[in-house]
Design a protein around this motif. Structure first.
Motif, PDB file in Angstrom:
ATOM      1  N   GLU A   1       8.912   5.154   6.939  1.00 19.62           N
ATOM      2  CA  GLU A   1       7.490   5.412   6.698  1.00 19.62           C
ATOM      3  C   GLU A   1       6.595   4.477   7.502  1.00 19.62           C
TER       4      GLU A   1
ATOM      5  N   VAL B   1      -0.994   2.171   6.007  1.00 12.66           N
ATOM      6  CA  VAL B   1       0.442   2.405   5.823  1.00 12.66           C
ATOM      7  C   VAL B   1       1.058   2.874   7.127  1.00 12.66           C
TER       8      VAL B   1
ATOM      9  N   GLU C   1      -0.240  -3.944  -9.836  1.00 10.60           N
ATOM     10  CA  GLU C   1      -1.079  -2.753  -9.979  1.00 10.60           C
ATOM     11  C   GLU C   1      -2.431  -3.104 -10.580  1.00 10.60           C
TER      12      GLU C   1
ATOM     13  N   ASP D   1       2.243   1.681  -3.458  1.00 12.73           N
ATOM     14  CA  ASP D   1       1.196   2.093  -4.397  1.00 12.73           C
ATOM     15  C   ASP D   1       1.060   3.617  -4.373  1.00 12.73           C
ATOM     16  N   ASP D   2       1.309   4.214  -3.222  1.00 12.91           N
ATOM     17  CA  ASP D   2       1.265   5.681  -3.102  1.00 12.91           C
ATOM     18  C   ASP D   2       2.481   6.336  -3.739  1.00 12.91           C
ATOM     19  N   MET D   3       3.675   5.735  -3.498  1.00 13.56           N
ATOM     20  CA  MET D   3       4.905   6.339  -3.998  1.00 13.56           C
ATOM     21  C   MET D   3       6.052   5.331  -3.935  1.00 13.56           C
TER      22      MET D   3
ATOM     23  N   ARG E   1       0.825  -1.214   0.000  1.00 16.80           N
ATOM     24  CA  ARG E   1       0.000   0.000   0.000  1.00 16.80           C
ATOM     25  C   ARG E   1       0.858   1.264   0.000  1.00 16.80           C
ATOM     26  N   ALA E   2       1.976   1.230   0.710  1.00 11.88           N
ATOM     27  CA  ALA E   2       2.872   2.396   0.722  1.00 11.88           C
ATOM     28  C   ALA E   2       3.474   2.616  -0.661  1.00 11.88           C
TER      29      ALA E   2
END
Length: 92
Positions: free
Chosen positions: A28, A87, A67, A16-18, A13-14
């Protein structure tokens, strides 16, 4: 185990953000660096993540296949009662 699954879900999930390197992810997610590296290695081996760069600056990305299937991952997480995994926070 369940804890490993939760951490791997948080990593996915992290990312997927960046896209991030192992150190950035460790910070993070508030996970031990070695633990983060272990999960990243497993996710790369299983074609969930791909990398770009070398050594310390190696950046991790979701594969195109991952993705394309994030909705499936979310459904599996929901059925496994992991849909609360975020996250940030104290899921480690």
């Amino acid at each position: 185990g369940s804890r490993g699954g939760r951490n791997r879900l948080r990593i996915i999930r992290a990312l997927d953000d960046m896209p991030m390197n192992a150190n950035q992810l460790s910070n993070e997610l508030d996970l031990d660096y070695k633990t983060t590296q272990h999960h990243l290695e497993l996710l790369v081996e299983n074609n969930v993540l791909m990398t770009m760069g070398d050594n310390y600056g190696k950046t991790y990305f979701l594969t195109d296949q991952m993705e394309a299937n994030l909705d499936v991952l979310d459904e599996v997480a929901r059925k496994a009662n992991l849909d609360d995994v975020a996250v940030g926070g104290d899921d480690a």
